[in-house]
Write an enzyme that holds these catalytic residues in place. Sequence first.
Site, PDB file in Angstrom:
ATOM      1  N   PHE A  57     -13.696   2.426   4.936  1.00 13.35           N
ATOM      2  CA  PHE A  57     -12.767   1.779   4.020  1.00 13.35           C
ATOM      3  C   PHE A  57     -12.464   2.710   2.842  1.00 13.35           C
ATOM      4  CE2 PHE A  57     -11.517  -1.032   0.540  1.00 13.35           C
ATOM      5  CZ  PHE A  57     -10.507  -1.741   1.161  1.00 13.35           C
TER       6      PHE A  57
ATOM      7  N   ASP B 227      -5.728  -0.479  -1.948  1.00 17.37           N
ATOM      8  CA  ASP B 227      -6.495  -1.291  -2.880  1.00 17.37           C
ATOM      9  C   ASP B 227      -7.805  -1.807  -2.308  1.00 17.37           C
ATOM     10  OD1 ASP B 227      -5.093  -3.118  -1.039  1.00 17.37           O
ATOM     11  OD2 ASP B 227      -5.948  -4.685  -2.312  1.00 17.37           O
TER      12      ASP B 227
ATOM     13  N   ARG C 197      -5.145   0.894  -6.712  1.00 14.42           N
ATOM     14  CA  ARG C 197      -3.885   1.445  -6.191  1.00 14.42           C
ATOM     15  C   ARG C 197      -3.358   2.605  -7.037  1.00 14.42           C
ATOM     16  NH1 ARG C 197      -2.052  -2.167  -2.263  1.00 14.42           N
ATOM     17  NH2 ARG C 197      -2.371  -4.386  -2.674  1.00 14.42           N
TER      18      ARG C 197
ATOM     19  N   GLY D 210       0.773  -1.247   0.000  1.00 18.51           N
ATOM     20  CA  GLY D 210       0.000   0.000   0.000  1.00 18.51           C
ATOM     21  C   GLY D 210       0.797   1.285   0.000  1.00 18.51           C
TER      22      GLY D 210
ATOM     23  N   ASP E  46      -4.747   1.345  10.718  1.00 15.32           N
ATOM     24  CA  ASP E  46      -6.148   1.031  10.999  1.00 15.32           C
ATOM     25  C   ASP E  46      -6.227   0.548  12.452  1.00 15.32           C
ATOM     26  OD1 ASP E  46      -8.859   0.435  10.432  1.00 15.32           O
ATOM     27  OD2 ASP E  46      -8.379  -1.547   9.685  1.00 15.32           O
TER      28      ASP E  46
ATOM     29  N   GLU F 210       4.027   4.114   6.155  1.00 19.19           N
ATOM     30  CA  GLU F 210       2.791   3.345   5.984  1.00 19.19           C
ATOM     31  C   GLU F 210       1.780   4.152   5.186  1.00 19.19           C
ATOM     32  OE1 GLU F 210       1.367   0.780   5.790  1.00 19.19           O
ATOM     33  OE2 GLU F 210       1.316  -0.505   7.538  1.00 19.19           O
ATOM     34  N   ASP F 211       0.907   3.446   4.492  1.00 22.03           N
ATOM     35  CA  ASP F 211      -0.200   4.122   3.816  1.00 22.03           C
ATOM     36  C   ASP F 211      -1.294   4.470   4.821  1.00 22.03           C
ATOM     37  OD1 ASP F 211      -0.730   1.432   4.304  1.00 22.03           O
ATOM     38  OD2 ASP F 211      -1.588   1.016   2.342  1.00 22.03           O
TER      39      ASP F 211
ATOM     40  N   LYS G 224      -6.681   5.979  11.244  1.00 24.96           N
ATOM     41  CA  LYS G 224      -8.082   5.897  11.688  1.00 24.96           C
ATOM     42  C   LYS G 224      -8.095   5.831  13.214  1.00 24.96           C
ATOM     43  CE  LYS G 224      -9.729   3.150   7.718  1.00 24.96           C
ATOM     44  NZ  LYS G 224     -10.105   1.762   7.328  1.00 24.96           N
TER      45      LYS G 224
HETATM   46  P1  5GP Z   1      -3.856  -2.584  10.570  1.00 26.52           P
HETATM   47  O1  5GP Z   1      -2.886  -3.708  10.794  1.00 26.52           O
HETATM   48  O2  5GP Z   1      -3.406  -1.256  11.161  1.00 26.52           O
HETATM   49  O3  5GP Z   1      -5.230  -2.945  11.043  1.00 26.52           O
HETATM   50  O4  5GP Z   1      -4.030  -2.405   9.015  1.00 26.52           O
HETATM   51  C1  5GP Z   1      -3.008  -1.916   8.287  1.00 26.52           C
HETATM   52  C2  5GP Z   1      -3.072  -2.318   6.824  1.00 26.52           C
HETATM   53  O5  5GP Z   1      -4.377  -2.728   6.429  1.00 26.52           O
HETATM   54  C3  5GP Z   1      -2.731  -1.143   5.971  1.00 26.52           C
HETATM   55  O6  5GP Z   1      -1.355  -1.065   5.722  1.00 26.52           O
HETATM   56  C4  5GP Z   1      -3.541  -1.409   4.721  1.00 26.52           C
HETATM   57  O7  5GP Z   1      -2.805  -2.220   3.842  1.00 26.52           O
HETATM   58  C5  5GP Z   1      -4.743  -2.159   5.213  1.00 26.52           C
HETATM   59  N1  5GP Z   1      -5.887  -1.238   5.435  1.00 26.52           N
HETATM   60  C6  5GP Z   1      -6.368  -0.749   6.586  1.00 26.52           C
HETATM   61  N2  5GP Z   1      -7.409   0.061   6.411  1.00 26.52           N
HETATM   62  C7  5GP Z   1      -7.618   0.100   5.072  1.00 26.52           C
HETATM   63  C8  5GP Z   1      -8.560   0.808   4.233  1.00 26.52           C
HETATM   64  O8  5GP Z   1      -9.426   1.593   4.656  1.00 26.52           O
HETATM   65  N3  5GP Z   1      -8.429   0.586   2.900  1.00 26.52           N
HETATM   66  C9  5GP Z   1      -7.493  -0.233   2.367  1.00 26.52           C
HETATM   67  N4  5GP Z   1      -7.482  -0.351   1.055  1.00 26.52           N
HETATM   68  N5  5GP Z   1      -6.592  -0.911   3.118  1.00 26.52           N
HETATM   69  C10 5GP Z   1      -6.650  -0.733   4.457  1.00 26.52           C
HETATM   70 MG    MG Z   2      -0.275  -1.301   4.038  1.00 28.52          MG
END
Ligand code: 5GP
Ligand code: MG
Length: 179
Positions: A156, A163, A169, A49, A107, A103-104, A135
């Site tokens: 989301f 993606d 992307r 991402g 979450d 990081e993108d 978030k």
């Molecule tokens: P976490 O481990 O913090 O829950 O999630 C991190 C990863 O989940 C991010 O690097 C991303 O790849 C994916 N992710 C989390 N939220 C979103 C979202 O709203 N959209 C997309 N496309 N990917 C997300």
């Molecule tokens: Mg990611």
Amino acid sequence: MSNSIKLKDKSFEIYLDEATIQNRVREIAIEINADYKGKTPIILCILNGSFIYTADLIRYFDFPVIVEFVRYSSYEGTESSGIITKILGLKTAVEGKDVIIVEDIIDTGFTISNAIKELKKERPASVKITSLLLKPDALQHDVHCDYVGFRIPNKFVVGYGLDYDELGRDLPSIYKLTK
Ligand code: 5GP
Ligand code: MG
């Protein structure tokens, strides 16, 4: 630029347009430039991402960088699976080096807290984190992000590297799922 798009079965509407994203990326780079003057940090791009954010961000830096890539997987469709698999690891030794994790989106914070934990085993001199999106309402792990692009609601989003089932992307803007 269209205000709504469709990827597979889902519809998305514009959330952050290209100019808004680029302006913010430039602002973050200015902050990072001030903090890393005279240093050569390792930029750790968390694939897939953050490849776009990393590419844009580093071109605004005025210090030299080493770019590295790691890859974890935790997402399937629009939900985190809660299980992290490391698919691609580091090539450069990070011991004694300054590292900036890119990081993108943060979450739940699960992916990034795992990445930090793993990285710290290799004893870098310092670790800072930048994430284009955060978030706050989804955070479940104690993660401190040093440079945040945008704090967004628990929706989301796709585009600018992010993606939906590998699609979207390439979009220069960020779109949110339409309910
Ligand atoms: P976490 O481990 O913090 O829950 O999630 C991190 C990863 O989940 C991010 O690097 C991303 O790849 C994916 N992710 C989390 N939220 C979103 C979202 O709203 N959209 C997309 N496309 N990917 C997300
Ligand atoms: Mg990611």
